[in-house]
Write an enzyme that holds these catalytic residues in place. Structure first.
Site, PDB file in Angstrom:
ATOM      1  N   ASP A   1       0.825  -1.203   0.000  1.00 30.50           N
ATOM      2  CA  ASP A   1       0.000   0.000   0.000  1.00 30.50           C
ATOM      3  C   ASP A   1       0.864   1.259   0.000  1.00 30.50           C
ATOM      4  O   ASP A   1       0.572   2.229  -0.699  1.00 30.50           O
ATOM      5  CB  ASP A   1      -0.971   0.007   1.176  1.00 30.50           C
ATOM      6  CG  ASP A   1      -0.301  -0.291   2.510  1.00 30.50           C
ATOM      7  OD1 ASP A   1       0.889  -0.684   2.536  1.00 30.50           O
ATOM      8  OD2 ASP A   1      -0.976  -0.143   3.545  1.00 30.50           O
ATOM      9  N   TYR A   2       1.956   1.224   0.733  1.00 26.31           N
ATOM     10  CA  TYR A   2       2.873   2.362   0.774  1.00 26.31           C
ATOM     11  C   TYR A   2       3.488   2.598  -0.612  1.00 26.31           C
ATOM     12  O   TYR A   2       3.507   3.721  -1.115  1.00 26.31           O
ATOM     13  CB  TYR A   2       3.971   2.107   1.806  1.00 26.31           C
ATOM     14  CG  TYR A   2       5.009   3.187   1.889  1.00 26.31           C
ATOM     15  CD1 TYR A   2       4.768   4.350   2.607  1.00 26.31           C
ATOM     16  CD2 TYR A   2       6.240   3.056   1.243  1.00 26.31           C
ATOM     17  CE1 TYR A   2       5.716   5.358   2.687  1.00 26.31           C
ATOM     18  CE2 TYR A   2       7.194   4.058   1.313  1.00 26.31           C
ATOM     19  CZ  TYR A   2       6.923   5.200   2.037  1.00 26.31           C
ATOM     20  OH  TYR A   2       7.863   6.191   2.100  1.00 26.31           O
TER      21      TYR A   2
END
Length: 107
Positions: A25-26
Site C-alpha cells: 500500500d505504501y
C-alpha cells in the site's frame, strides 16, 4: 496501476495476483504521488512553479522501527535545502532521494 491495486484489495485477491506482501500500500501510494507530481510539474511550468518529489531515504522514525541511516532532523534539513533553492537552479518534474545526506535526482 492504483485502480488495479484498489480493485484487487476490494476483491480480496491482491495476494493471489502477485502484489508484494510487504509495504504494498505504501509503494502504490508513492507511485501515485510521483505520477501526480509529474503531471503538476508539467501543468505548472508555464507559471514559473517548480514541482518535485523528495524521498528522505531510510530515516530513523517510528515507521521504520527506529532503524535508518540518518535522523528525521537530518532528513528535514535536506528537504528544507531543496525547497529553498532558487527556481532557476532547480529543474521541475524530478524525483530526489537522499543518499548519505546528499540529494540525487532519479528522473
Amino acid at each position: 496501476m492504483v485502480n488495479l491495486f484498489l480493485a484487487s484489495v476490494r476483491e480480496g485477491t491482491w495476494k493471489s495476483q502477485g502484489w508484494p506482501e510487504t509495504w504494498t500500500d505504501y509503494a502504490v501510494s508513492k507511485l501515485a504521488l510521483n505520477a501526480y507530481s509529474s503531471v503538476l510539474a508539467k501543468r505548472s511550468q508555464r507559471f514559473g512553479l517548480v514541482v518535485n518529489c523528495f524521498c528522505p531515504g531510510f530515516t530513523r522514525t517510528s515507521m521504520t522501527g527506529g532503524e535508518g541511516t540518518h535522523t528525521a532532523v537530518e532528513a528535514a534539513e535536506l528537504a528544507t535545502r531543496l525547497a529553498l533553492l532558487p527556481t532557476e537552479e532547480l529543474p521541475t518534474g524530478k524525483f530526489y532521494i537522499s543518499h548519505n545526506n546528499v540529494l540525487r535526482s532519479k528522473l
